[in-house]
Design a protein around this motif. Sequence first.
Motif, short mmCIF file in Angstrom:
data_model
loop_
_atom_site.label_atom_id
_atom_site.label_comp_id
_atom_site.label_asym_id
_atom_site.label_seq_id
_atom_site.Cartn_x
_atom_site.Cartn_y
_atom_site.Cartn_z
N VAL A 1 0.74 -1.07 -0.08
CA VAL A 1 -0.06 -0.16 0.07
C VAL A 1 0.89 1.31 0.33
O VAL A 1 0.71 2.19 0.81
CB VAL A 1 -1.01 0.06 1.36
CG1 VAL A 1 -2.19 -1.12 1.00
CG2 VAL A 1 -0.40 -0.16 2.56
N THR A 2 2.03 1.18 -0.74
CA THR A 2 2.68 2.44 -0.84
C THR A 2 2.19 3.52 -1.85
O THR A 2 1.95 4.67 -1.69
CB THR A 2 4.32 1.95 -1.21
OG1 THR A 2 4.64 1.28 -0.39
CG2 THR A 2 5.26 3.34 -1.26
N GLY A 3 2.24 2.97 -3.09
CA GLY A 3 1.77 3.95 -4.06
C GLY A 3 2.75 4.69 -4.95
O GLY A 3 2.28 5.32 -5.95
N GLY B 1 7.76 4.45 5.01
CA GLY B 1 6.26 4.82 5.66
C GLY B 1 5.21 4.18 4.73
O GLY B 1 4.40 4.49 4.97
N THR B 2 5.67 3.69 3.55
CA THR B 2 4.46 3.14 2.74
C THR B 2 3.80 4.33 2.30
O THR B 2 2.60 4.08 2.24
CB THR B 2 3.92 1.88 2.72
OG1 THR B 2 3.06 2.03 4.07
CG2 THR B 2 4.78 0.78 3.26
N VAL B 3 4.33 5.62 1.99
CA VAL B 3 3.52 6.82 1.76
C VAL B 3 3.04 6.94 0.35
O VAL B 3 2.06 6.93 -0.24
CB VAL B 3 3.98 7.77 2.66
CG1 VAL B 3 3.37 9.11 2.02
CG2 VAL B 3 4.08 7.65 3.79
N GLY B 4 4.09 6.79 -0.34
CA GLY B 4 4.11 6.88 -1.96
C GLY B 4 4.19 8.30 -2.59
O GLY B 4 4.16 8.41 -3.83
N ASN C 1 -7.45 2.19 2.21
CA ASN C 1 -6.23 1.24 2.52
C ASN C 1 -4.94 2.04 2.58
O ASN C 1 -4.01 1.46 2.58
CB ASN C 1 -6.20 0.17 1.55
CG ASN C 1 -7.12 -0.98 1.56
OD1 ASN C 1 -7.40 -1.77 2.70
ND2 ASN C 1 -7.92 -0.85 0.61
N ASN C 2 -4.94 3.38 2.26
CA ASN C 2 -4.02 4.34 2.48
C ASN C 2 -2.91 3.94 1.24
O ASN C 2 -1.76 4.08 1.62
CB ASN C 2 -3.19 3.98 3.76
CG ASN C 2 -3.85 5.22 4.65
OD1 ASN C 2 -3.39 6.24 4.79
ND2 ASN C 2 -4.45 4.86 5.71
N ALA C 3 -3.28 3.48 0.21
CA ALA C 3 -2.53 2.92 -1.04
C ALA C 3 -1.88 4.26 -1.72
O ALA C 3 -0.68 3.84 -2.16
CB ALA C 3 -3.14 1.75 -1.69
K K Z 1 0.58 4.95 0.73
#
Ligand code: K
Lengths: 443, 443
Positions: B58-60, B387-390, B172-174
């Motif tokens: 779920v990074t993006g 942080g799997t932020v993306g 999913n905060n992806a």
């Molecule tokens: K993300």
Amino acid sequence: MKRSTLFKKIKISPPQILTMTFLVAILFGTILLYLPISTVEPISWIDALFTATSATTVTGLVVVSTGNDFTMFGQSVIMVLMQVGGLGLMTFAILIVLLLGKKIGLRGRILIQQSFNQYSLGGMIRLVQVLLFFAFGIELLATAILAVRWVPEYGWTYGLFTSAFHAVSAFNNAGFSLWDDSLSGYVGDPTVNILITLLFISGGIGFTVLYDLWKTRNFKQLSLHSKVMLTGTLAVNLIAMLFLFVSEYGNMETIGALPLGDKLWASYFQAVTPRTAGFNSIDIGSMETGSIVLISLLMFIGAGSASTGSGIKLTTFLVIILVTTSYLKGKKEAVIFNRAIPSHLLERSLAIVFISMAAVFAGILILSYTEQAPFEWIIFEAFSAFGTVGLSMGLTGDLSTIGKFVIMVLMFIGRVGPVTLAFALARQHREQISHPKGDIFTG
Amino acid sequence: MKRSTLFKKIKISPPQILTMTFLVAILFGTILLYLPISTVEPISWIDALFTATSATTVTGLVVVSTGNDFTMFGQSVIMVLMQVGGLGLMTFAILIVLLLGKKIGLRGRILIQQSFNQYSLGGMIRLVQVLLFFAFGIELLATAILAVRWVPEYGWTYGLFTSAFHAVSAFNNAGFSLWDDSLSGYVGDPTVNILITLLFISGGIGFTVLYDLWKTRNFKQLSLHSKVMLTGTLAVNLIAMLFLFVSEYGNMETIGALPLGDKLWASYFQAVTPRTAGFNSIDIGSMETGSIVLISLLMFIGAGSASTGSGIKLTTFLVIILVTTSYLKGKKEAVIFNRAIPSHLLERSLAIVFISMAAVFAGILILSYTEQAPFEWIIFEAFSAFGTVGLSMGLTGDLSTIGKFVIMVLMFIGRVGPVTLAFALARQHREQISHPKGDIFTG
Ligand SMILES: [K+]
Ligand SMILES: [K+]
């Protein structure tokens, strides 16, 4: 009740004494360096303040050339300030913070007594005499050795002065040099390399360790602190040297063009100097970004406790590594040299690292608005100031006025110690109420 | 004796199950995304692997355009992977790691039981059903609301699909978007701003908190964890919004040219998204360096435990702040909402932060050799991946092959959790011997 509160407010704590001593030294230094007798041409108040702060905090970052813009009088003032900032803190650490410091309490006193085998105030004062005797002795010896190298080159007056200046600067980990390119002129010179690095490594490892070594002369009988410092220093220096050697091997602007022997000398020198001497024998601004990242970490880790160096301290770093690895292995306690790490050390280490990071982070944040420079220059400068290291990629000379103040504050926090400073500023209140424990999810 | 050792070696621990589940999901995703049916034009294996990793964690971060290079089949695969990676970990956190995890033990079980008021395995399974029902319900509702906005704009098929895709991606905060400029086209649109942020904030705060809120509806009666998460999230988001508003106010390339209302919306959006949604409504690469530094910190802190977000987690960060301040104030225990923080939480938090920093540091170090990009781009990319932020300043598309692998590893570590991963890899051995405590100097 009211009266005792009033007394408590007036009473000055050891961390406050330490903080004020440094402030007063910087103030005197500023006035002296501003005098016409100190400089070839007049300098601004802020540059005098910056130089005095840099010298007293044994950092070595410079906004005016130490060798060309200051007279021998000005250079002597800088030399005295380095001596006060370097030795002063070590003396203080022994005499006041550790012996009388309420915050340190019985635990700290027992620790210092174990390290020095001293149980009385009289013994402690003798210890400080030993420290001063020891320090001046080393500096004198080093001056003599350097003079053999530099008197033939520069003549008696300047040769001797140069030798003394660099000996004091090295032992106190100050990093000031009379040459604008620091020690780059001696990149492959074994005498200079070995002597200067020996000086700042011994100054940076901490007097408690030196004293312990001198008394004991047997690794197994050394105190736990000394064992940790010695093995830790060796390990970190070796890893850093190898890393920098590989990283810079092909870099023609640093060590790429040097013969193998000089390559090794330069790698060795550049590996040991970020903790926290600050001399350089190669051009920092031309190094690989990877080397810059590693050196920033080394500057943050810094030297030993009660030493002429700063940073979070090697032992703090090692405590955190040990606790982490033992937690992951499911051990119930972190162990080193057959001794468990007590929980108060863990709390203290955590506090040190957190405040230190917060200080450096805030510094980088402000500098990123006030300075027009590549981001890695800003990061490097902030870590260098906090670790009172004094290496620079080139930002120091171009700093804005706000930037100069940010760097001065970081140097001051770094030298006095973030936790000491926080103790000096915080209002203490000991609670006696116990709270029930509450659990939350983390990570 | 030998037999039980053999059994122990074969037995798979919950952290290992979690790690392997993610690896298998990524592998399947890679194969599906590599199929000709998934893409408009063929993509390389490594880009398929990168996209599958980015979606499952779920990074993006994207190396090929989600909207233009993938077919609706490929986009559906990405949607399923985001759902598996986001909800899967939450489910896992409840079912396996917390309930059966030996490492977590009685303490964790009591904690989860307190949070959910569930005391049996049957109750737990029902809880997971509630979670899934809850999550799909929210996503369906959000799809309906977004469809009202987007069906008139894009027609039934693409409008509905776009709405579903962004609802799933947000909850999913992806951070995946079908538009190459993410949500920049809707910088001042209240429906999109409020709904999307509500989705990823509720996904990121953690299911335990949502469930607690739903059951209790009274702040005072909430569990300690929920109280800490709610007040912490509010405080961090407010501070970040204010900071970004001031920092970017005059920046014509980001919010400077927008009317005041849109300025506030953009600041709000950009303040909440780094933890850890990853959508953006303004161009990250044009932001002030100071904003970049703050966002990097926010990305490192991340979201809540057992949530669709990653990072070290807000609670971990708060524990460290609390312990530090209480240490400096001379308190014997760190207290929040009248509860003392137990020492095992301190050790765990320290381990999480240290491994996380080590991972990001190693990533930055390698990238600084392999990538030709401004240093702040590299730092930002590493924090964003961990942080799997993306979010990205623009490096993702230009990554070298090694660089892609580094980012994939960071995304994986960030999502599985550094401590979970370390548990999965480390060989556990519990010692029963106690060592005498040994003191050393720190700081
Ligand atoms: K993300
Ligand atoms: K220095």
